[in-house]
Design an enzyme around this catalytic site. Structure first.
Site, PDB file in Angstrom:
ATOM      1  N   ASP A  96       0.798  -1.223   0.000  1.00 44.79           N
ATOM      2  CA  ASP A  96       0.000   0.000   0.000  1.00 44.79           C
ATOM      3  C   ASP A  96       0.832   1.275   0.000  1.00 44.79           C
ATOM      4  O   ASP A  96       0.370   2.324   0.414  1.00 44.79           O
ATOM      5  CB  ASP A  96      -0.919   0.006   1.221  1.00 44.79           C
ATOM      6  CG  ASP A  96      -0.173  -0.329   2.511  1.00 44.79           C
ATOM      7  OD1 ASP A  96       1.050  -0.058   2.589  1.00 44.79           O
ATOM      8  OD2 ASP A  96      -0.798  -0.874   3.433  1.00 44.79           O
ATOM      9  N   GLU A 118      -0.171  -9.142  -1.138  1.00 42.58           N
ATOM     10  CA  GLU A 118      -0.698  -8.636   0.128  1.00 42.58           C
ATOM     11  C   GLU A 118      -1.957  -7.800  -0.123  1.00 42.58           C
ATOM     12  O   GLU A 118      -2.125  -6.691   0.381  1.00 42.58           O
ATOM     13  CB  GLU A 118       0.357  -7.829   0.898  1.00 42.58           C
ATOM     14  CG  GLU A 118       0.029  -7.667   2.383  1.00 42.58           C
ATOM     15  CD  GLU A 118       1.068  -6.863   3.135  1.00 42.58           C
ATOM     16  OE1 GLU A 118       1.948  -7.488   3.742  1.00 42.58           O
ATOM     17  OE2 GLU A 118       1.001  -5.619   3.111  1.00 42.58           O
ATOM     18  N   GLU A 132      -2.031   4.974   3.242  1.00 42.41           N
ATOM     19  CA  GLU A 132      -1.989   3.578   2.813  1.00 42.41           C
ATOM     20  C   GLU A 132      -3.364   2.956   2.575  1.00 42.41           C
ATOM     21  O   GLU A 132      -3.538   2.155   1.650  1.00 42.41           O
ATOM     22  CB  GLU A 132      -1.201   2.749   3.842  1.00 42.41           C
ATOM     23  CG  GLU A 132       0.299   3.009   3.840  1.00 42.41           C
ATOM     24  CD  GLU A 132       0.703   4.212   4.665  1.00 42.41           C
ATOM     25  OE1 GLU A 132       1.921   4.498   4.729  1.00 42.41           O
ATOM     26  OE2 GLU A 132      -0.176   4.879   5.256  1.00 42.41           O
ATOM     27  N   HIS A 205       6.628   5.717  12.796  1.00 41.18           N
ATOM     28  CA  HIS A 205       6.870   6.427  11.537  1.00 41.18           C
ATOM     29  C   HIS A 205       5.596   6.933  10.858  1.00 41.18           C
ATOM     30  O   HIS A 205       5.670   7.631   9.852  1.00 41.18           O
ATOM     31  CB  HIS A 205       7.610   5.528  10.537  1.00 41.18           C
ATOM     32  CG  HIS A 205       6.747   4.471   9.913  1.00 41.18           C
ATOM     33  ND1 HIS A 205       6.373   3.334  10.577  1.00 41.18           N
ATOM     34  CD2 HIS A 205       6.186   4.404   8.676  1.00 41.18           C
ATOM     35  CE1 HIS A 205       5.625   2.593   9.783  1.00 41.18           C
ATOM     36  NE2 HIS A 205       5.488   3.219   8.641  1.00 41.18           N
ATOM     37  N   ARG A 207       2.563   8.839   9.292  1.00 37.88           N
ATOM     38  CA  ARG A 207       2.317  10.259   9.017  1.00 37.88           C
ATOM     39  C   ARG A 207       1.215  10.817   9.905  1.00 37.88           C
ATOM     40  O   ARG A 207       1.272  11.956  10.356  1.00 37.88           O
ATOM     41  CB  ARG A 207       1.939  10.455   7.545  1.00 37.88           C
ATOM     42  CG  ARG A 207       3.084  10.289   6.560  1.00 37.88           C
ATOM     43  CD  ARG A 207       2.607  10.559   5.136  1.00 37.88           C
ATOM     44  NE  ARG A 207       3.689  10.446   4.179  1.00 37.88           N
ATOM     45  CZ  ARG A 207       4.052   9.300   3.597  1.00 37.88           C
ATOM     46  NH1 ARG A 207       3.404   8.177   3.905  1.00 37.88           N
ATOM     47  NH2 ARG A 207       5.030   9.265   2.723  1.00 37.88           N
ATOM     48  N   HIS A 238      13.539   6.090  12.221  1.00 37.10           N
ATOM     49  CA  HIS A 238      13.184   6.353  10.818  1.00 37.10           C
ATOM     50  C   HIS A 238      13.830   7.660  10.364  1.00 37.10           C
ATOM     51  O   HIS A 238      14.031   8.588  11.151  1.00 37.10           O
ATOM     52  CB  HIS A 238      11.666   6.447  10.690  1.00 37.10           C
ATOM     53  CG  HIS A 238      11.152   6.302   9.295  1.00 37.10           C
ATOM     54  ND1 HIS A 238      11.159   7.337   8.389  1.00 37.10           N
ATOM     55  CD2 HIS A 238      10.611   5.242   8.648  1.00 37.10           C
ATOM     56  CE1 HIS A 238      10.628   6.924   7.249  1.00 37.10           C
ATOM     57  NE2 HIS A 238      10.291   5.659   7.378  1.00 37.10           N
TER      58      HIS A 238
END
Length: 365
Positions: A96, A118, A132, A205, A207, A238
């Site tokens: 994604d 996936e 995603e 990580h 957003r 990250h």
């Protein structure tokens, strides 16, 4: 001979697609082309080296301060030119990411069939995870073949109206990757972590969690380490500047070790010796479930609900107090909740997903 182009650009994509690349190349039934977008330049290349996969094409789209729109545009433009020249019979994308979304869209606009590895993961909350959830739903609209990791993912796709003959349950290739990295005689890093400490692995990580919310996540970790003198935490940090800014709240903590993201071989060795995982990563959730490592998911929802049902994952939400309270419950001595969670589960397959996908491609192409 049919030509298959496999598109990847991030570290998680490489982890999950490299086993499939190796399986397809081993069979020599199709010509396999690998295109790297370079979306996660520094973190991607180490995974490719570990698996011995060399891309045939590299778009090198990574730029400092890039936005979702700018990276999407660069992938679309660069990949469109490659697709026009190479004309593969199938494009494979995974998961994604922006690379998966733009890769599928570029193939769709060239009228090239798409296979989605996936497929079928859903929260049905368009902003969680962001972007995603949007990406995977859109890829599901245009893909011809859907390789679902679980029965639950398959049912999501069938409810959305996907044709039954286009959906296959294969398991998740992340388990294939674990078998590769943990089953071979690679160098085992010591990490210089005393064996009399319980190790907590922490990553963040997303957003949608940036800013004060993510600072609260790091603060929860700091409080847990202070609460339990026998706990030491490792934080692979990250590269996103927002993550690094949030991590300032743990700087100087004696028992919190901030490290650069390790190569995949080292990371899996680290994960395998971890006592408790705290993460917002989807891939790490799957890896932890396969290894039976109790995991606190620092999100409001997860598309890996199989791990929740298996008992290995627990949702904590994103608040500092929620994360701290659940962590305290699991880290307290002789925690019954912890013991119930510490059970490996095969809900994501047994490590043969790449073989299953390759078998299906031989039948349907």
């Amino acid at each position: 001979m049919e030509r298959i182009m496999i598109v990847m650009g991030t570290r998680p994509e490489a982890i999950k697609l490299c086993p499939l690349v190796l399986e397809l190349k081993r069979r020599k039934k199709q010509e396999i082309l690998v295109c790297s977008t370079g979306q996660h330049r520094s973190m991607l290349d180490g995974v490719l080296r570990a698996f011995g996969v060399k891309p045939d094409f590299d778009l090198d789209v990574m730029r400092t301060g890039q936005t979702l729109s700018s990276v999407t545009a660069r992938i679309l433009k660069g990949l469109d030119e490659i697709l026009a020249a190479e004309r593969p019979d199938l494009v494979i994308v995974q998961g994604d990411t922006t690379t998966a979304f733009a890769g599928a869209l570029a193939a769709f606009q060239r009228r090239i069939p798409i296979a989605h590895v996936e497929a079928g993961l859903r929260t049905y909350h368009i902003d969680s995870p962001y972007p995603e959830e949007f990406h995977r739903q859109v890829i599901g609209l245009i893909a011809k073949w859907h390789f679902a990791p679980t029965e639950m993912a398959k049912e999501n796709l069938l409810r959305e109206g996907k044709k039954k003959k286009s959906v296959f349950v294969t398991g998740n290739t992340v388990v294939d990757a674990l078998r590769f990295t943990l089953g071979n005689d690679f160098h085992r890093p010591s990490w210089n972590i005393p064996t009399d400490y319980r190790l907590v692995l922490f990553t963040a990580h997303r957003r949608e969690s940036m800013g004060e919310q993510m600072k609260g996540m790091f603060s929860a970790l700091s409080r847990l380490v202070n609460e339990f003198p026998d706990v030491i935490a490792v934080c692979p940090l990250h590269h996103n500047p927002g993550v690094r800014a949030a991590a300032e709240v743990i700087r100087g903590q004696e028992r919190i070790r901030v490290i650069e993201p390790p190569d995949i071989l080292s990371f899996h060795q680290l994960l395998a010796r971890t006592y408790l995982v705290m993460t917002d990563s989807g891939g790490i959730q799957e890896e932890a479930v396969a290894l039976g490592i109790p995991t606190i998911v620092t999100r409001h929802s997860t598309e890996r609900s199989e791990g929740i049902k298996a008992g290995v994952l627990r949702l904590a939400g994103c608040s500092e107090e929620g994360i701290f309270n659940l962590g305290k419950e699991l880290l307290k001595p002789h925690s019954k909740e912890y013991k119930k969670m510490k059970t490996p589960a095969s809900v994501y397959g047994s490590g043969d997903a790449s073989v299953r996908i390759a078998d299906i491609l031989e039948r349907v192409m």
